[in-house]
Design a protein around this motif. Sequence first.
Motif, mmCIF file in Angstrom:
data_model
loop_
_atom_site.group_PDB
_atom_site.id
_atom_site.type_symbol
_atom_site.label_atom_id
_atom_site.label_comp_id
_atom_site.label_asym_id
_atom_site.label_seq_id
_atom_site.Cartn_x
_atom_site.Cartn_y
_atom_site.Cartn_z
ATOM 1 N N ARG A 1 -65.197 42.275 -58.921
ATOM 2 C CA ARG A 1 -65.004 43.704 -59.166
ATOM 3 C C ARG A 1 -65.204 44.037 -60.643
ATOM 4 N N ASP B 1 -64.497 53.042 -60.877
ATOM 5 C CA ASP B 1 -63.355 53.119 -59.969
ATOM 6 C C ASP B 1 -63.434 52.096 -58.842
ATOM 7 N N TRP C 1 -62.628 49.073 -56.555
ATOM 8 C CA TRP C 1 -61.291 48.554 -56.288
ATOM 9 C C TRP C 1 -61.331 47.457 -55.243
ATOM 10 N N SER D 1 -55.207 45.339 -59.145
ATOM 11 C CA SER D 1 -54.705 46.269 -58.140
ATOM 12 C C SER D 1 -55.561 46.184 -56.880
#
Length: 159
Positions: free
Chosen positions: A139, A152, A154, A66
């Motif tokens: 990531r 979290d 991103w 994502s």
Amino acid sequence: MKLKIVLCGIALSLLFSLNSCKSKESAYKAAYEKAKEKEIQDDKYKEVEEITAVSKPKAETPSNASFQKEKVTAIDENGSHLKKFSVVVGSFTNKTNATSLCERMKDDGYKALVAQNEKGMYRVIVASFDDKASAAQSRNDIKIEYSPDFKDAWLLEQY
């Protein structure tokens, strides 16, 4: 004689009113102690939960990683290495908070920088890549290395 009766009545009413305060006070104290005990139990539960929750996050495959598209501008001199895909570990409305996290990441060996988007949010970027797969892998590595701090993290795609 009537004066004595009135004074005794006043004394008794004061005695009852003061005595009733003590019962309310003890009821509040009991409720406070019960709440404090529950808070201590919750803290113990959280400590156990934190210990058991330290597991490796599921890695996304690069093809389905994502990301969020936005235009950012580096606010320091290190902005020249911003590429199409960047790994963001923090997002702040306060520049001081972003700078603090950026310094922490620099101390850990990353070429971190702070960038600002068009809405005024400060993004802490720790790595930047030309391709999405490399950015996703970076990531995922950061999520594992800094778990649970950066769970979290991103991807940001510049447009």
